[in-house]
Design a protein around this motif. Structure first.
Motif, PDB file in Angstrom:
ATOM      1  N   ARG A  77       0.777  -1.361   0.040  1.00 36.96           N
ATOM      2  CA  ARG A  77      -0.309  -0.167   0.186  1.00 36.96           C
ATOM      3  C   ARG A  77       0.634   1.027  -0.077  1.00 36.96           C
ATOM      4  N   ALA A  78       1.663   0.828   0.961  1.00 37.07           N
ATOM      5  CA  ALA A  78       2.990   1.820   0.842  1.00 37.07           C
ATOM      6  C   ALA A  78       3.596   2.311  -0.718  1.00 37.07           C
ATOM      7  N   GLN A  79       3.761   1.113  -1.396  1.00 38.35           N
ATOM      8  CA  GLN A  79       4.931   1.688  -2.468  1.00 38.35           C
ATOM      9  C   GLN A  79       4.429   3.274  -3.423  1.00 38.35           C
ATOM     10  N   PRO A  80       5.278   3.805  -4.336  1.00 35.52           N
ATOM     11  CA  PRO A  80       4.642   5.370  -4.447  1.00 35.52           C
ATOM     12  C   PRO A  80       3.263   4.576  -6.004  1.00 35.52           C
ATOM     13  N   ALA A  81       2.622   5.156  -6.480  1.00 36.58           N
ATOM     14  CA  ALA A  81       1.253   5.110  -7.300  1.00 36.58           C
ATOM     15  C   ALA A  81       1.563   4.784  -8.206  1.00 36.58           C
ATOM     16  N   GLY A  82       2.726   5.097  -9.183  1.00 37.02           N
ATOM     17  CA  GLY A  82       3.070   5.042 -10.173  1.00 37.02           C
ATOM     18  C   GLY A  82       3.647   3.167 -10.671  1.00 37.02           C
ATOM     19  N   VAL A  83       3.499   2.200  -9.685  1.00 35.30           N
ATOM     20  CA  VAL A  83       5.151   1.162  -9.496  1.00 35.30           C
ATOM     21  C   VAL A  83       3.809   0.183  -9.552  1.00 35.30           C
ATOM     22  N   PRO A  84       4.189  -0.577 -11.496  1.00 31.67           N
ATOM     23  CA  PRO A  84       3.280  -1.593 -11.500  1.00 31.67           C
ATOM     24  C   PRO A  84       3.193  -1.979 -10.063  1.00 31.67           C
ATOM     25  N   PRO A  85       1.988  -3.736 -10.666  1.00 35.97           N
ATOM     26  CA  PRO A  85       1.531  -4.236  -9.634  1.00 35.97           C
ATOM     27  C   PRO A  85       2.714  -5.570  -8.817  1.00 35.97           C
TER      28      PRO A  85
END
Length: 201
Positions: A77-85
């Motif tokens: 959840r804390a990963q940057p928004a643009g990082v792919p799943p």
């Protein structure tokens, strides 16, 4: 300033839970899973059977409850928004595993050795995989602004969980030292392969 009653209460609960779990695993290792009763575990931990069930709904949950799951979900959840799943899952796994102390690795080795070596626990693990897919799919969908039951998010989560399962030791050959950091390195390799589109060779 004194610690808040809430903080003290939570620490006491965590200490009791850890004691129950440690005594249960010790008894499982010493006398076998089937031969160990909830009453024996409660007695060793100096709690009542009803207290045991407040922390663990059933005997098998002492071993099967994976405290890493919720930590991993929070890390994704804390990963940057643009990082792919898949990249978000991979980065999160690295963070979680890197933060594990030698004591945590030792506990995980013991836990996995029991899970892999006891048929009734292995059977329950298959049900847990569905729950793990639910958790990961929900956070993948949340990050993408999609409904929690989004089909593509669930397939992505299923692919990631499947890749991780494929490289962990199978129940047919339980390693003497249980799961080791090397096994989790192979999990990273599996997710990297998935991120690359599963090239063969």
């Amino acid at each position: 300033m004194t610690a808040s009653p809430y903080g003290l209460r939570e620490r006491k609960k965590a200490k009791t839970r850890a004691a129950i779990r440690e005594h249960a695993m010790r008894l499982f290792e010493e006398q076998g899973y089937a031969a160990t009763t909830v009453e024996q575990i409660a007695d060793a931990a100096e709690v009542s059977p009803s207290t045991f069930f407040r922390y663990f709904p059933a005997k098998e949950d002492v071993v099967l409850v994976d405290d890493v799951d919720e930590v991993l979900v929070q890390a994704i959840r804390a990963q940057p928004a643009g990082v792919p799943p898949i990249e978000a899952i991979l980065r999160s796994l690295r963070e979680v595993f890197a933060a594990m102390s030698p004591e945590m690795w030792e506990f995980e080795r013991r836990r996995q050795r029991l899970v892999l070596g006891i048929p009734e626990l292995r059977a329950r693990v298959m049900h847990q995989m569905t729950e793990a897919i639910d958790l990961v799919a929900a956070v993948i969908a949340e990050r993408a602004g999609l409904p929690a039951d989004d089909f593509s998010a669930r397939v992505t989560a299923g692919a990631a969980i499947g890749a991780m399962l494929a490289v962990l030791p199978s129940g047919g050959a339980v390693p003497a030292d249980g799961v080791t950091p090397r096994d989790f390195q192979r999990v990273e390799e599996a997710l990297t392969l998935l991120r690359q589109g599963l090239p063969l060779g």
